[in-house]
Design a protein around this motif. Structure first.
Motif, PDB file in Angstrom:
ATOM      1  N   ARG A  34      72.904  31.821  38.332  1.00  0.00           N
ATOM      2  CA  ARG A  34      74.054  31.605  39.199  1.00  0.00           C
ATOM      3  C   ARG A  34      73.731  31.553  40.681  1.00  0.00           C
ATOM      4  O   ARG A  34      74.385  30.886  41.427  1.00  0.00           O
ATOM      5  CB  ARG A  34      75.085  32.713  38.975  1.00  0.00           C
ATOM      6  N   GLN A  44      80.417  24.583  39.838  1.00  0.00           N
ATOM      7  CA  GLN A  44      81.640  24.305  39.092  1.00  0.00           C
ATOM      8  C   GLN A  44      82.352  23.080  39.666  1.00  0.00           C
ATOM      9  O   GLN A  44      82.855  22.238  38.915  1.00  0.00           O
ATOM     10  CB  GLN A  44      82.564  25.523  39.107  1.00  0.00           C
ATOM     11  N   GLY A  62      78.188  18.577  30.394  1.00  0.00           N
ATOM     12  CA  GLY A  62      77.329  19.708  30.056  1.00  0.00           C
ATOM     13  C   GLY A  62      75.883  19.289  29.884  1.00  0.00           C
ATOM     14  O   GLY A  62      74.974  19.916  30.429  1.00  0.00           O
ATOM     15  N   ARG A  67      73.628  22.230  30.529  1.00  0.00           N
ATOM     16  CA  ARG A  67      74.451  23.318  30.001  1.00  0.00           C
ATOM     17  C   ARG A  67      75.244  22.791  28.814  1.00  0.00           C
ATOM     18  O   ARG A  67      75.143  21.630  28.463  1.00  0.00           O
ATOM     19  CB  ARG A  67      75.351  23.861  31.106  1.00  0.00           C
ATOM     20  N   SER A  70      81.108  23.986  26.581  1.00  0.00           N
ATOM     21  CA  SER A  70      82.020  25.083  26.924  1.00  0.00           C
ATOM     22  C   SER A  70      81.843  25.519  28.381  1.00  0.00           C
ATOM     23  O   SER A  70      82.816  25.894  29.037  1.00  0.00           O
ATOM     24  CB  SER A  70      81.845  26.267  25.974  1.00  0.00           C
ATOM     25  N   THR A  71      80.634  25.454  28.896  1.00  0.00           N
ATOM     26  CA  THR A  71      80.387  25.793  30.302  1.00  0.00           C
ATOM     27  C   THR A  71      81.054  24.763  31.207  1.00  0.00           C
ATOM     28  O   THR A  71      81.692  25.121  32.204  1.00  0.00           O
ATOM     29  CB  THR A  71      78.878  25.857  30.593  1.00  0.00           C
ATOM     30  N   HIS A  74      84.809  25.327  31.068  1.00  0.00           N
ATOM     31  CA  HIS A  74      85.169  26.511  31.856  1.00  0.00           C
ATOM     32  C   HIS A  74      85.187  26.162  33.345  1.00  0.00           C
ATOM     33  O   HIS A  74      86.118  26.542  34.071  1.00  0.00           O
ATOM     34  CB  HIS A  74      84.183  27.648  31.583  1.00  0.00           C
TER      35      HIS A  74
END
Length: 115
Positions: A34, A44, A62, A67, A70-71, A74
């Motif tokens: 992160r 994001q 993704g 990634r 789901s990431t 989100h």
């Protein structure tokens, strides 16, 4: 394979725009961890921009960012929730518009350029 390379190029363009807008190094957005809170939010935003401005499905977003779906989902939900703030919404509109307006030259077979 060509589609993934195109998606990755779009992801990098979205990352560059988000990194510039947030004033964070692009390497922080590309890192597997992160890093700072600003870098996480910028990542994001970049995923959201890839999905909205370039109309990439979440699965491909993704993959392009290294990634999973789901990431990406989100990230998009988090940014959508923040768009209730008028100032943030206007800022996101400007970023989206700048990416949508990015010209692209397609090279057709035979070496001729086209749009």
């Amino acid at each position: 394979m060509e589609r993934l390379a195109d998606d990755v190029a779009r992801a990098r363009l979205a990352q560059s725009a988000a990194a510039y807008a947030f004033g964070v190094p692009q390497q922080d957005l590309e890192a597997p961890t992160r890093h700072s809170r600003e870098a996480a939010l910028a990542r994001q935003v970049a995923m959201y921009l890839a999905h909205v401005a370039f109309e990439l499905p979440l699965t491909r977003v993704g993959q392009a960012f290294g990634r999973d779906r789901s990431t990406a989902a989100h990230a998009c939900h988090r940014i959508e929730d923040r768009r209730d703030d008028r100032e943030f919404d206007a800022w996101m509109d400007a970023l989206e518009e700048s990416l949508r307006g990015t010209p692209r030259i397609l090279v057709q077979s035979g070496g001729e350029e086209g749009a």
